[in-house]
Design an enzyme around this catalytic site. Sequence first.
Site, PDB file in Angstrom:
ATOM      1  N   HIS A   1       0.847  -1.198   0.000  1.00  0.00           N
ATOM      2  CA  HIS A   1       0.000   0.000   0.000  1.00  0.00           C
ATOM      3  C   HIS A   1       0.883   1.248   0.000  1.00  0.00           C
ATOM      4  O   HIS A   1       2.085   1.157  -0.255  1.00  0.00           O
ATOM      5  CB  HIS A   1      -0.963  -0.031   1.183  1.00  0.00           C
ATOM      6  N   ALA A   2       0.299   2.394   0.291  1.00  0.00           N
ATOM      7  CA  ALA A   2       0.997   3.664   0.081  1.00  0.00           C
ATOM      8  C   ALA A   2       2.425   3.735   0.637  1.00  0.00           C
ATOM      9  O   ALA A   2       3.363   4.021  -0.093  1.00  0.00           O
ATOM     10  CB  ALA A   2       0.160   4.813   0.641  1.00  0.00           C
TER      11      ALA A   2
END
Lengths: 584, 93
Positions: free
Chosen positions: B20-21
């Site tokens: 994810h980010a």
Amino acid sequence: MSSGVAIGRVRLFQVSNLDVGESVVLENNVDSEVERFADALEQTREQIKDLGQRVKERGEDKSLFEVLSMHLMLLEDRMIVERVKELIQENRYGAEYALSCVVKEAEERYADLPDLFRERFKDVEDICRRVMNNLRGVHTQSLENLDEESVIVARELAPSDTASMRADTVLGFVTEAGGKTSHTAILARAREIPAVVGVSDVSRFVQENELIIVDGETGKVIISPNQDDLRAMHAKQDKQRVRQSRLLSIRDLESVTLDGHVIDLAANIEFASEVETIEKYGASGVGLFRTEFLFLNRVTIPTEEEQFQSYNQVAERLAPKPVVIRTLDIGGDKFAHSLNTPHELNPYLGCRAIRFSFENREIFRTQLRAILRASVHKNISVMYPLISGIGELTLANEVLESLKDELRKEGKPFNEDIPVGAMIEVPSAVLIAPDLAEILDFFSVGTNDLIQYTLAVDRGNQKIARLYEPLHPAVLRMIAMVADAGRHAAIPVEVCGEMASDPLCALVLLALGVERLSMAPYAIPTVKEIVRSIKLVTLREFGVKVLEQHRGAHIKTMLVDALPELLEGRGDLIQQIHESSLLA
Amino acid sequence: MSKPGFSEGRFIIQNELGLHARPAMLLVQSINRLQCNVLIEKEGLVADAKSIMGVLTLAAEQGSELIVRADGPDAEQAVEAIGKLISEKFGED
């Protein structure tokens, strides 16, 4: 919704559209168009770096900084930068149109991804909107540089926007997106800026510089108000100001009854930055530090260090005033994306609060370590939410003890005798309160959950919301049972639910034998005035009669009728209770 | 068969929340300054490993297999750096 009323001129914020019409440039102008785009990127980069610097200086939360780093990376992303250049050079698109096409391509790319990934399209939108503003030479409206007091009307406020908001120029705001737990709503509450969120399409109905009223208390927005509206709202503002100054004047007075009993009035907080409001309203400490908000509205789980900073900041600033930190109470109505909470059919009876912490042991351990490390100031207590039996309590304490061992071995200081409390909010915990008291240092009654579990009512359900009765005899008897158990075991009993914030309910709680209340900071002055105007002996006698009642409605009438006697000679205060109690 | 200036590695994403980010940012940062070109493949989907948007939209969740291919003078260094981040779960969990 939040506190207060704002009257001001509309400032439409960043409604600059990313969807622009097709445009082409002459072959000769292709190079200068590419350059124009490069300049806009550079300008945006500078703005983001500036913003990052200011966020750093203000010491705001790290998650925001992460968002800004992400934006800087997107500004260098080939899939955006090179693609826009390609569309300018090969299709002779104008820079704005090229950017608009790339945003659409990106949207499609993100569309079918799982939630956690799809949500990041917001970053692309946020940053591209900034580039678009710079391309158009639209003076990027920074909320920081507003030259006059304004009411912001926006589709949505990104974290990078709210970061630059200053309370002295932003009178209030209205957004189309967002719910009660959205970043924007939480921020408005924390900074005491009047705001209404979730007003769909509002930006279409207002014009720049138009007069607008935002009533954060009722959630009402009036566009182009008439003289009557203005008069009514000015009156409301004046009244608030008068009340505010009068109540602040009792800030430093002791919270003690006419017959000399000290009643502890503490504050519920969500952010470390709220310590200021605690001092402003004269709270005796923090009775409930909700830690969920450290975990919400972000993509990653906060590290031990980050949590420690947050807890430590509050503890250090307030010492020796007590600070009760509740471990993660996630699930139910609060969902954190960083925690990947699964959907459940019956979330309030599901894997929430302490149960979630047991399922996600590492998250629990990290949080407890951070709390323990911050306990060096000797004013922190730890509190577990949703304890329903003795097994959960002993398990939680075992984890706590093992972490104390760990810290001892690492030579890291902490308070060996950190007090441990439990939220009493499940009926089973009420019934076994005497057993729990043998292990615990204090009780804290969470009235919101206790009411819904006792009466089996979801107050979010409009059809049955009227069954949600804080003054239901069953609820009051439950609270009295906890107060008794605490008195027998000689441990303090606090109430930290919404009931404590409601002046009429607070009066009942005191009547039932509770001597510590924790509430929204703004509610403290009124309750303190009540405390200073009553005789506890008289109130307790009244409490005995309350417990004999069979119906909530009777209790309410009885209470309202008794006000003149209980608060003798305080007609002004009674008037105020009628105005601010949701029950009166 | 590896030829000079080319390197390849296969990795399984281990951290709970996947790529994810934050992990995606770390990954891009770890190779951004290298000269080689780096591609990441997940189930036939290929992304430029120097593009944060490319890496993120692979939506690589826990358990996904990634094939990393690097081409250039410092190719080996790139594959190593990415492998290290993945095996260390990006400092998460």
